[in-house]
Design a protein around this motif. Structure first.
Motif, PDB file in Angstrom:
ATOM      1  N   THR A  61       0.855  -1.185   0.000  1.00 38.71           N
ATOM      2  CA  THR A  61       0.000   0.000   0.000  1.00 38.71           C
ATOM      3  C   THR A  61       0.887   1.230   0.000  1.00 38.71           C
ATOM      4  OG1 THR A  61      -0.109   0.137   2.406  1.00 38.71           O
ATOM      5  CG2 THR A  61      -1.800  -1.166   1.315  1.00 38.71           C
ATOM      6  N   ALA A  66      -3.295   3.920  -2.316  1.00 43.05           N
ATOM      7  CA  ALA A  66      -2.961   3.122  -3.497  1.00 43.05           C
ATOM      8  C   ALA A  66      -2.489   1.739  -3.067  1.00 43.05           C
ATOM      9  CB  ALA A  66      -1.872   3.811  -4.306  1.00 43.05           C
ATOM     10  N   THR A  67      -3.012   0.708  -3.688  1.00 42.68           N
ATOM     11  CA  THR A  67      -2.566  -0.666  -3.442  1.00 42.68           C
ATOM     12  C   THR A  67      -2.075  -1.248  -4.753  1.00 42.68           C
ATOM     13  OG1 THR A  67      -4.789  -1.514  -3.793  1.00 42.68           O
ATOM     14  CG2 THR A  67      -4.152  -1.039  -1.526  1.00 42.68           C
ATOM     15  N   GLY A  68      -1.125  -2.157  -4.651  1.00 47.95           N
ATOM     16  CA  GLY A  68      -0.586  -2.723  -5.874  1.00 47.95           C
ATOM     17  C   GLY A  68       0.222  -3.971  -5.646  1.00 47.95           C
ATOM     18  N   TYR A  89      -0.189  -0.293  -9.694  1.00 52.61           N
ATOM     19  CA  TYR A  89      -0.858   0.255  -8.518  1.00 52.61           C
ATOM     20  C   TYR A  89      -2.144   0.979  -8.893  1.00 52.61           C
ATOM     21  CZ  TYR A  89       2.894  -0.991  -5.416  1.00 52.61           C
ATOM     22  OH  TYR A  89       3.783  -1.712  -4.659  1.00 52.61           O
ATOM     23  N   SER A  90      -3.079   0.990  -7.940  1.00 50.03           N
ATOM     24  CA  SER A  90      -4.371   1.650  -8.126  1.00 50.03           C
ATOM     25  C   SER A  90      -4.263   3.146  -7.845  1.00 50.03           C
ATOM     26  CB  SER A  90      -5.412   1.007  -7.209  1.00 50.03           C
ATOM     27  OG  SER A  90      -5.083   1.282  -5.857  1.00 50.03           O
ATOM     28  N   GLU A  91      -5.404   3.811  -7.774  1.00 54.56           N
ATOM     29  CA  GLU A  91      -5.506   5.242  -7.478  1.00 54.56           C
ATOM     30  C   GLU A  91      -4.695   6.094  -8.453  1.00 54.56           C
ATOM     31  OE1 GLU A  91      -7.715   6.226  -5.289  1.00 54.56           O
ATOM     32  OE2 GLU A  91      -8.099   4.163  -4.715  1.00 54.56           O
ATOM     33  N   ASP A  92      -4.705   5.702  -9.719  1.00 55.97           N
ATOM     34  CA  ASP A  92      -4.016   6.437 -10.789  1.00 55.97           C
ATOM     35  C   ASP A  92      -2.513   6.546 -10.584  1.00 55.97           C
ATOM     36  OD1 ASP A  92      -6.402   6.856 -12.185  1.00 55.97           O
ATOM     37  OD2 ASP A  92      -6.841   8.660 -11.028  1.00 55.97           O
ATOM     38  N   LYS A  93      -1.934   5.648  -9.800  1.00 62.73           N
ATOM     39  CA  LYS A  93      -0.480   5.642  -9.608  1.00 62.73           C
ATOM     40  C   LYS A  93       0.197   4.941 -10.779  1.00 62.73           C
ATOM     41  CE  LYS A  93      -0.588   7.622  -5.577  1.00 62.73           C
ATOM     42  NZ  LYS A  93      -0.196   8.997  -5.394  1.00 62.73           N
TER      43      LYS A  93
END
Length: 129
Positions: A61, A66-68, A89-93
């Motif tokens: 995290t 963001a998690t990935g 990774y999530s959250e547009d990362k």
């Protein structure tokens, strides 16, 4: 001129041999798990991972929730194991790149330090069974 070409070929061949030479797999079949704590931009980041047969897998995290997942490739040397990896990774990362090194501290414990472009710098503590 021939000596320069010979040396370049020799150095390249030696480097490829070291990278592609299969290491002793019997000692690497049992996964070696670790936990990781780090930070980026003032946020604390966490991850858990495991490696076996020169490959690793890490779930973490990062900032903003963001998690990935990262896939890691280890180069197993006698005392240290440098690695490089790529993750998503999530959250547009988006795509993350990582690298670091793990070293044997005792017979059953290893420590490490690394950098992940999403999760930042981190320290690792792992167990060998």
């Amino acid at each position: 001129m021939k000596a320069v070409i010979f040396m370049k070929t020799f150095i390249t061949s030696l480097g490829l041999f070291v990278l592609l030479n299969p290491s002793q797999a019997s000692a690497q079949i049992v996964p070696q798990p670790w936990v990781s704590v780090g930070g980026k931009d003032g946020d604390v980041t966490y991850a858990v991972g495991a490696k076996a047969l020169s490959l690793g897998f890490e779930v973490g995290t990062g900032p903003d929730g963001a998690t990935g997942v990262d896939i890691l490739k280890f180069i197993n040397l006698p005392v240290i194991s440098p690695y490089v990896g790529v993750g998503l990774y999530s959250e547009d990362k988006g795509v993350a790149f990582s690298g670091g090194v793990q070293a044997n501290a005792t017979k059953h414990v290893f420590i490490g330090a690394g950098y992940n472009s999403v999760r930042g710098f981190n320290g690792q503590l792992g167990i060998k069974f």
